[in-house]
Design a protein around this motif. Sequence first.
Motif, mmCIF file in Angstrom:
data_model
loop_
_atom_site.group_PDB
_atom_site.id
_atom_site.type_symbol
_atom_site.label_atom_id
_atom_site.label_comp_id
_atom_site.label_asym_id
_atom_site.label_seq_id
_atom_site.Cartn_x
_atom_site.Cartn_y
_atom_site.Cartn_z
ATOM 1 N N ASP A 193 0.816 -1.215 0.000
ATOM 2 C CA ASP A 193 0.000 0.000 0.000
ATOM 3 C C ASP A 193 0.850 1.264 0.000
ATOM 4 O O ASP A 193 0.319 2.371 0.044
ATOM 5 C CB ASP A 193 -0.914 -0.002 1.230
ATOM 6 C CG ASP A 193 -2.043 1.011 1.119
ATOM 7 O OD1 ASP A 193 -2.693 1.048 0.058
ATOM 8 O OD2 ASP A 193 -2.269 1.758 2.086
ATOM 9 N N GLY A 194 2.161 1.121 -0.027
ATOM 10 C CA GLY A 194 3.031 2.284 -0.082
ATOM 11 C C GLY A 194 3.230 2.990 1.239
ATOM 12 O O GLY A 194 3.549 4.187 1.274
ATOM 13 N N VAL A 195 3.074 2.274 2.343
ATOM 14 C CA VAL A 195 3.274 2.872 3.663
ATOM 15 C C VAL A 195 4.717 3.351 3.816
ATOM 16 O O VAL A 195 5.666 2.651 3.440
ATOM 17 C CB VAL A 195 2.923 1.849 4.765
ATOM 18 C CG1 VAL A 195 3.427 2.308 6.130
ATOM 19 C CG2 VAL A 195 1.418 1.622 4.806
ATOM 20 N N GLN A 196 4.884 4.540 4.377
ATOM 21 C CA GLN A 196 6.218 5.078 4.652
ATOM 22 C C GLN A 196 6.691 4.548 6.000
ATOM 23 O O GLN A 196 6.222 4.965 7.059
ATOM 24 C CB GLN A 196 6.175 6.604 4.661
ATOM 25 C CG GLN A 196 5.781 7.219 3.330
ATOM 26 C CD GLN A 196 6.767 6.871 2.234
ATOM 27 O OE1 GLN A 196 7.976 7.064 2.377
ATOM 28 N NE2 GLN A 196 6.247 6.332 1.132
ATOM 29 N N LEU A 197 7.614 3.588 5.974
ATOM 30 C CA LEU A 197 8.071 2.903 7.174
ATOM 31 C C LEU A 197 9.599 2.926 7.206
ATOM 32 O O LEU A 197 10.246 2.541 6.230
ATOM 33 C CB LEU A 197 7.543 1.465 7.188
ATOM 34 C CG LEU A 197 7.553 0.741 8.531
ATOM 35 C CD1 LEU A 197 6.479 -0.345 8.558
ATOM 36 C CD2 LEU A 197 8.916 0.113 8.802
ATOM 37 N N VAL A 198 10.160 3.364 8.324
ATOM 38 C CA VAL A 198 11.607 3.519 8.469
ATOM 39 C C VAL A 198 12.124 2.557 9.528
ATOM 40 O O VAL A 198 11.495 2.387 10.574
ATOM 41 C CB VAL A 198 11.958 4.976 8.853
ATOM 42 C CG1 VAL A 198 13.430 5.116 9.207
ATOM 43 C CG2 VAL A 198 11.590 5.914 7.708
ATOM 44 N N VAL A 199 13.279 1.935 9.255
ATOM 45 C CA VAL A 199 13.949 1.078 10.232
ATOM 46 C C VAL A 199 15.122 1.853 10.826
ATOM 47 O O VAL A 199 16.070 2.200 10.110
ATOM 48 C CB VAL A 199 14.450 -0.233 9.602
ATOM 49 C CG1 VAL A 199 15.103 -1.123 10.671
ATOM 50 C CG2 VAL A 199 13.307 -0.982 8.919
ATOM 51 N N LEU A 200 15.059 2.147 12.106
ATOM 52 C CA LEU A 200 16.122 2.897 12.766
ATOM 53 C C LEU A 200 17.370 2.027 12.950
ATOM 54 O O LEU A 200 17.266 0.800 13.058
ATOM 55 C CB LEU A 200 15.647 3.402 14.128
ATOM 56 C CG LEU A 200 14.456 4.348 14.119
ATOM 57 C CD1 LEU A 200 14.084 4.743 15.545
ATOM 58 C CD2 LEU A 200 14.738 5.586 13.286
ATOM 59 N N PRO A 201 18.552 2.633 13.031
ATOM 60 C CA PRO A 201 19.786 1.858 13.175
ATOM 61 C C PRO A 201 20.040 1.355 14.596
ATOM 62 O O PRO A 201 20.881 0.484 14.796
ATOM 63 C CB PRO A 201 20.873 2.837 12.746
ATOM 64 C CG PRO A 201 20.306 4.195 13.064
ATOM 65 C CD PRO A 201 18.829 4.079 12.797
ATOM 66 N N GLU A 202 19.311 1.883 15.570
ATOM 67 C CA GLU A 202 19.564 1.506 16.963
ATOM 68 C C GLU A 202 18.921 0.164 17.315
ATOM 69 O O GLU A 202 17.841 -0.173 16.830
ATOM 70 C CB GLU A 202 19.018 2.567 17.929
ATOM 71 C CG GLU A 202 19.701 3.906 17.828
ATOM 72 C CD GLU A 202 18.964 4.857 16.916
ATOM 73 O OE1 GLU A 202 19.146 6.075 17.072
ATOM 74 O OE2 GLU A 202 18.222 4.393 16.040
ATOM 75 N N THR A 203 19.602 -0.568 18.206
ATOM 76 C CA THR A 203 19.019 -1.781 18.787
ATOM 77 C C THR A 203 18.186 -1.361 19.991
ATOM 78 O O THR A 203 18.709 -0.849 20.977
ATOM 79 C CB THR A 203 20.109 -2.768 19.233
ATOM 80 O OG1 THR A 203 20.917 -3.097 18.104
ATOM 81 C CG2 THR A 203 19.488 -4.042 19.803
ATOM 82 N N LEU A 204 16.860 -1.581 19.903
ATOM 83 C CA LEU A 204 15.951 -1.100 20.940
ATOM 84 C C LEU A 204 15.090 -2.210 21.537
ATOM 85 O O LEU A 204 14.296 -1.954 22.442
ATOM 86 C CB LEU A 204 15.043 0.000 20.361
ATOM 87 C CG LEU A 204 15.762 1.247 19.830
ATOM 88 C CD1 LEU A 204 14.775 2.184 19.152
ATOM 89 C CD2 LEU A 204 16.511 1.948 20.947
ATOM 90 N N VAL A 205 15.235 -3.441 21.026
ATOM 91 C CA VAL A 205 14.448 -4.575 21.506
ATOM 92 C C VAL A 205 15.369 -5.784 21.692
ATOM 93 O O VAL A 205 16.231 -6.044 20.850
ATOM 94 C CB VAL A 205 13.318 -4.943 20.510
ATOM 95 C CG1 VAL A 205 12.565 -6.188 20.989
ATOM 96 C CG2 VAL A 205 12.355 -3.790 20.326
ATOM 97 N N ARG A 206 15.160 -6.500 22.790
ATOM 98 C CA ARG A 206 15.816 -7.798 22.996
ATOM 99 C C ARG A 206 14.722 -8.862 22.997
ATOM 100 O O ARG A 206 13.771 -8.786 23.781
ATOM 101 C CB ARG A 206 16.593 -7.843 24.309
ATOM 102 C CG ARG A 206 17.736 -6.842 24.374
ATOM 103 C CD ARG A 206 18.624 -7.145 25.582
ATOM 104 N NE ARG A 206 19.472 -8.302 25.346
ATOM 105 C CZ ARG A 206 19.725 -9.250 26.251
ATOM 106 N NH1 ARG A 206 19.145 -9.192 27.443
ATOM 107 N NH2 ARG A 206 20.538 -10.254 25.971
ATOM 108 N N LYS A 207 14.865 -9.829 22.115
ATOM 109 C CA LYS A 207 13.843 -10.863 21.938
ATOM 110 C C LYS A 207 14.357 -12.176 22.511
ATOM 111 O O LYS A 207 15.364 -12.714 22.063
ATOM 112 C CB LYS A 207 13.489 -11.025 20.463
ATOM 113 C CG LYS A 207 12.285 -11.916 20.247
ATOM 114 C CD LYS A 207 11.671 -11.703 18.894
ATOM 115 C CE LYS A 207 10.331 -12.440 18.775
ATOM 116 N NZ LYS A 207 9.324 -11.959 19.736
ATOM 117 N N ARG A 208 13.634 -12.687 23.511
ATOM 118 C CA ARG A 208 14.044 -13.893 24.220
ATOM 119 C C ARG A 208 13.728 -15.142 23.393
ATOM 120 O O ARG A 208 12.653 -15.284 22.837
ATOM 121 C CB ARG A 208 13.331 -13.966 25.577
ATOM 122 C CG ARG A 208 13.656 -15.190 26.390
ATOM 123 C CD ARG A 208 12.905 -15.199 27.705
ATOM 124 N NE ARG A 208 13.586 -14.433 28.741
ATOM 125 C CZ ARG A 208 13.188 -13.265 29.193
ATOM 126 N NH1 ARG A 208 12.103 -12.686 28.695
ATOM 127 N NH2 ARG A 208 13.854 -12.639 30.152
#
Length: 242
Positions: A193-208
């Motif tokens: 659908d053309g959503v404007q979505l950006v992936v930041l360079p920072e690590t902000l989540v730890r997934k167990r």
Amino acid sequence: MIDFSSSPPAKPAHGAASLSVILIVRNGERFIAEALASVFLSRLQPAEIIVVDGDSSDRTIAIAETFPGVRVWRQTTRGIANAYNEGIAQASGDYLAFISHDDCWLPGKLDRQVAFLESHPETDAVLCQVEHFLDDGIACPPGFRPELLGVARPAWIMEALLARRQLFARLGGFDPAFAVSEDSDWFARAIDDGVQLVVLPETLVRKRVYGGNATLTGSQTNPLLLKALRSSIQRKRQGVQP
């Protein structure tokens, strides 16, 4: 089907305006306190934390209710996709963020992501880098690639997402036909659908990683990912918007 284009619930009077956190859970007493505590590691505090409980039989609800700003919503439907949909329908915030009961946010996650969206009004949603880690005393479960451990990678998953509320009114919610991988289908629809979505360079989540992650080790994951891909290809061929 929930209509996300209708008016949201009235905003809570307490906390930072316009930010809701949604946590879906069933029998998560082992980890939920750590997950909820990590929500408060940002200077920006949510106006509400909606815990969508899928009929837990352990101490999940009792633990969740010890945290400020938590509102427990008892899920009226079944499945992960429907749990997200109910949580979004209950949320009042202009921004929505999501956390799993068995994962953790790193300090400043909300600060960084909300600041980015406020300074980039053309952006609909923002993701971040995620680091997977093994739970204490647990061997790497079958079906999980050990080379992913301890390495920050961009992740198109709900725990990494912070989105404007109106994005869900635009795209709709999650498809209950996906027992898992419902987020992969939703992200595919967003891209189509053309959503404007950006992936930041920072690590902000730890997934167990501990063997109980349905989306990491479940036998249904790969077939449903293929289903999401096929649906995306079909939309592109037909020129149909989500």
